[in-house]
Design a protein around this motif. Structure first.
Motif, PDB file in Angstrom:
ATOM      1  N   ASP A  48       0.945  -1.282  -0.026  1.00 40.50           N
ATOM      2  CA  ASP A  48       0.035   0.001  -0.003  1.00 40.50           C
ATOM      3  C   ASP A  48       0.902   1.237   0.037  1.00 40.50           C
ATOM      4  N   TYR A  49       0.846   1.934  -0.996  1.00 39.05           N
ATOM      5  CA  TYR A  49       1.704   3.100  -0.990  1.00 39.05           C
ATOM      6  C   TYR A  49       0.822   4.417  -1.316  1.00 39.05           C
ATOM      7  N   SER A  50      -0.284   4.420  -0.800  1.00 38.85           N
ATOM      8  CA  SER A  50      -1.368   5.336  -0.987  1.00 38.85           C
ATOM      9  C   SER A  50      -0.840   6.405   0.079  1.00 38.85           C
ATOM     10  N   LYS A  51      -0.331   6.224   1.197  1.00 36.12           N
ATOM     11  CA  LYS A  51       0.125   7.413   2.267  1.00 36.12           C
ATOM     12  C   LYS A  51       1.430   8.049   1.718  1.00 36.12           C
ATOM     13  N   ASN A  52       1.430   8.266   0.582  1.00 34.73           N
ATOM     14  CA  ASN A  52       2.525   9.056  -0.159  1.00 34.73           C
ATOM     15  C   ASN A  52       2.259  10.327  -0.624  1.00 34.73           C
ATOM     16  N   ARG A  53       2.927  11.380  -0.800  1.00 33.59           N
ATOM     17  CA  ARG A  53       2.710  12.588  -1.059  1.00 33.59           C
ATOM     18  C   ARG A  53       2.762  12.565  -2.792  1.00 33.59           C
ATOM     19  N   ILE A  54       1.774  11.901  -3.246  1.00 37.58           N
ATOM     20  CA  ILE A  54       1.815  11.537  -4.869  1.00 37.58           C
ATOM     21  C   ILE A  54       0.569  11.726  -5.225  1.00 37.58           C
ATOM     22  N   ASP A  55       0.384  12.017  -6.711  1.00 40.31           N
ATOM     23  CA  ASP A  55      -1.026  11.773  -7.322  1.00 40.31           C
ATOM     24  C   ASP A  55      -0.614  10.990  -8.695  1.00 40.31           C
ATOM     25  N   SER A 424       0.515   4.637  10.563  1.00 40.22           N
ATOM     26  CA  SER A 424       0.649   4.889   9.387  1.00 40.22           C
ATOM     27  C   SER A 424      -0.719   6.214   9.163  1.00 40.22           C
ATOM     28  N   GLU A 425      -1.579   5.787   9.793  1.00 41.14           N
ATOM     29  CA  GLU A 425      -2.792   6.761   9.855  1.00 41.14           C
ATOM     30  C   GLU A 425      -2.331   8.102  10.458  1.00 41.14           C
ATOM     31  N   ALA A 426      -1.713   7.924  11.647  1.00 38.42           N
ATOM     32  CA  ALA A 426      -1.115   9.118  12.338  1.00 38.42           C
ATOM     33  C   ALA A 426      -0.586  10.005  11.559  1.00 38.42           C
ATOM     34  N   LEU A 427       0.640   9.349  11.058  1.00 37.63           N
ATOM     35  CA  LEU A 427       1.653  10.051  10.132  1.00 37.63           C
ATOM     36  C   LEU A 427       0.980  10.885   8.988  1.00 37.63           C
ATOM     37  N   PHE A 459       0.026  17.777  15.478  1.00 35.71           N
ATOM     38  CA  PHE A 459       0.708  17.078  14.532  1.00 35.71           C
ATOM     39  C   PHE A 459       0.786  17.428  13.109  1.00 35.71           C
ATOM     40  N   PRO A 460       1.962  17.652  12.516  1.00 35.80           N
ATOM     41  CA  PRO A 460       1.821  18.238  11.042  1.00 35.80           C
ATOM     42  C   PRO A 460       1.153  17.227  10.191  1.00 35.80           C
ATOM     43  N   GLY A 461       1.237  15.994  10.460  1.00 40.23           N
ATOM     44  CA  GLY A 461       0.815  15.121   9.377  1.00 40.23           C
ATOM     45  C   GLY A 461       1.647  15.190   8.062  1.00 40.23           C
ATOM     46  N   ASN A 462       0.886  14.684   7.064  1.00 38.25           N
ATOM     47  CA  ASN A 462       1.204  14.655   5.559  1.00 38.25           C
ATOM     48  C   ASN A 462       2.783  13.841   5.602  1.00 38.25           C
ATOM     49  N   ARG A 463       2.815  13.030   6.522  1.00 36.84           N
ATOM     50  CA  ARG A 463       4.337  12.347   6.460  1.00 36.84           C
ATOM     51  C   ARG A 463       4.191  10.834   5.803  1.00 36.84           C
TER      52      ARG A 463
END
Ligand code: F6P
Length: 545
Positions: A48-55, A424-427, A459-463
């Motif tokens: 699962d690589y959906s939690k990345n800064r990608i589109d 991973s959710e918190a990050l 928490f800044p998130g988006n990690r």
């Protein structure tokens, strides 16, 4: 000086600019299919690589980069046995060690498979005989302890795998690993062992590595003093490409297991270097480990880049290193038995891509390999996760988790899984100011205290993180995981245009240590050294008495 690579990496900045203006939280809210779009499978391994800064555009740019850098061509060249290790003028053919097809695998004009299979058959014969007690020590006792003496690739791979496959080991046949030249290491391992029942495996590709030769000499003296010099051949085996040096050490010819110069040390766990693993878990399990790697090789060789796990993980690493400037990457297995996995990957990745000169010998003007580090969850949560969540550096993370534990000890595994998913959710989500304020208000805190506490609790998130989920940590699955990371390193090395298969960076320290030895032994003066080194040698000589 600019290199062509930089012009390949530059287009990523457009995607970065776009993605810097949004957050993953927003991207998830906008797209209910995000998990589906950004997840892929290789056999039973789900990424699962959906939690990345990608589109999708960013991923397209990254796959385009991989294509433009020639990942497919170079992958095929590696498999064809071309000398892609140009500085050592060698092929890079560790995939042959686990090849289970019926085609030839050619290196330097020769099919290497008969020799590969010959060594595997010898490893099977030897490991079976140690396990069933038909190979005995000099006093007629079967072996209960096998001590592997090696360092780097001749230690980290088999040590990591033996630990990872602990459920497949036997309590009456233990594998130990000695690597450090620090005498404490071998001392503490030998302290509990019975020489009559101990076998040593000297593992060294070159059979010249000082740490290994020093430890091997100590082990030899330990056997000779307990059982007599004549006992030595019965208590030693060797794994090396340097068969002459093994024989010179006094190892019997049928206990020398060879491999080849086209196997890099950090890619050698699949070769004779895996012998202690075969002894510890049984040859069938070792073969299953090879099979898992073979399956991943086939996935890597045959799957289009967009669905290719090592490629996806590789380009994401490049994305963060080059477009975002993140300098470290954490590997956090939620599996206690993978507690040496990050240490193993440190050599695999950092010795491979820790380079600042391109294949053409020119200095690179972009970042290459990141610092790899990690510890198993949940221990890390109570140690360094604070920095991952709220520190000033952004650290992309790989989480690893098995669906099924080996132990039936509810509720342990459910808790482990809940924790990894929570991290991973918190990050990704972080916690906004409004959320913190609402939480503190619900606790009945007054306004002033809420104002004071809010910045600390946000928490800044988006990690970013990847999650690798697999059914169970079996030998096969472990083989797939290790090969996945090997190929990821290949993809990144190709994009960065470096030689991932040499390691000249370890040489200088070795040379200087050799030159310094007589100085620290007090037989030569340290006058030619810099004032710091000289001062330390003098202070050391005084202190040691
Ligand atoms: O650290 C340098 C290195 O050459 C590694 O690449 C290798 O795995 C290790 O030393 C051990 O080398 P050998 O197996 O030859 O003893």
């Amino acid at each position: 000086m600019a290199t062509p690579r930089k012009s390949l990496l530059n287009p990523l900045m457009k995607s970065r600019k776009r993605l810097a203006e949004t957050t993953m939280r927003e991207l998830f809210a906008a797209d209910p299919n995000r998990f589906k779009t950004f997840s892929a499978k290789a056999g039973e391994l789900l990424l699962d690589y959906s939690k990345n800064r990608i589109d999708e555009k960013a991923m397209a740019a990254l796959f385009e980069l991989a294509r433009a850098a020639g990942v497919e061509e170079r992958r095929d060249a590696m498999w064809k046995g071309e000398h892609i290790n140009i500085t050592e003028d060698r092929a890079v053919q560790h995939m042959a060690l686990r090849y289970m097809g019926d085609k030839k695998v050619v290196v330097d004009g020769k099919d290497v498979m008969p020799e590969v299979r010959g060594v595997l058959a010898a490893m099977k014969g030897f490991s079976d005989a140690v396990r069933d007690g038909s190979i005995k020590g000099s006093s007629g006792d079967s072996f209960t302890d096998v001590v592997n003496i090696g360092i780097g690739g001749s230690d980290l791979g088999p040590a990591m795998v033996t630990l990872a496959l602990a459920p497949y080991t036997r309590a009456d046949l233990r594998a130990h690993y000695v690597s450090n030249v620090d005498g404490a290491h071998i001392h503490d391992v030998l302290r509990g062992l019975d020489p009559k029942r101990t076998m040593f495996i000297v593992a060294s590709k070159t059979f010249t590595t000082d740490e290994t030769m020093t430890n091997a000499a100590t082990a030899r003296a330990w056997i000779a003093s307990a059982l007599g010099e004549a006992a030595v051949p019965d208590h030693f085996a060797a794994l090396s490409t340097n068969l002459t040096a093994c024989a010179g050490f006094g190892i019997k010819s049928d206990r020398i297991f060879g491999f080849w110069d086209w196997v890099g040390g950090r890619y050698s766990v699949w070769s004779a270097i895996g012998l202690p693993v075969a002894i510890a878990v049984g040859y069938d399990n070792f073969e299953a480990f090879l099979k898992g790697a073979y399956d991943m090789d086939q996935h890597f060789l045959k799957t289009k880049l967009e669905k290719n796990l090592p490629v996806i993980m590789g380009v994401l690493g490049v994305w963060y290193r080059n477009a975002w400037g993140f300098s470290t990457h954490a590997v956090l297995p939620y599996d206690q038995r993978l507690s040496r996995f990050a240490a193993y990957l440190q050599q695999q990745d950092m010795e491979s891509n820790g380079k600042s000169v391109s294949l053409s010998g020119k200095p690179v003007d972009y970042n290459t390999g990141p610092i790899i580090w990690g510890e198993p969850g949940t221990n890390g949560q109570h140690a360094f996760y604070q920095l991952i969540h709220q520190g000033t550096d952004v650290i992309p993370v790989d989480f690893l988790i098995a669906a099924q534990p080996h132990e039936q000890l509810p509720p342990h595994h459910d808790k482990l899984v809940a924790n990894v998913l929570a991290q991973s959710e918190a990050l990704m989500l972080g916690k906004t100011k409004d959320e913190v304020v609402a939480e503190l208000s619900a606790q009945g805190l007054d306004k002033a205290r809420i104002k004071e506490l809010t910045p600390h609790k946000m928490f800044p998130g988006n990690r970013p993180s990847n999650t690798l989920l697999y059914p169970k940590l079996t030998p096969e699955r472990l083989g797939s995981l290790v090969a996945l990371y090997e190929h990821k390193v290949f993809v990144q090395g190709t994009i960065w245009g470096v030689n991932s298969y040499d390691q000249w960076g370890v040489e200088l320290g070795k040379q200087l240590a050799k030159a310094l030895l007589p100085k620290v032994q007090g037989t030569e003066k340290a006058t030619a050294h810099d004032s710091s080194t000289r001062g330390l040698v003098e202070a050391y000589l005084k202190l040691r008495g």
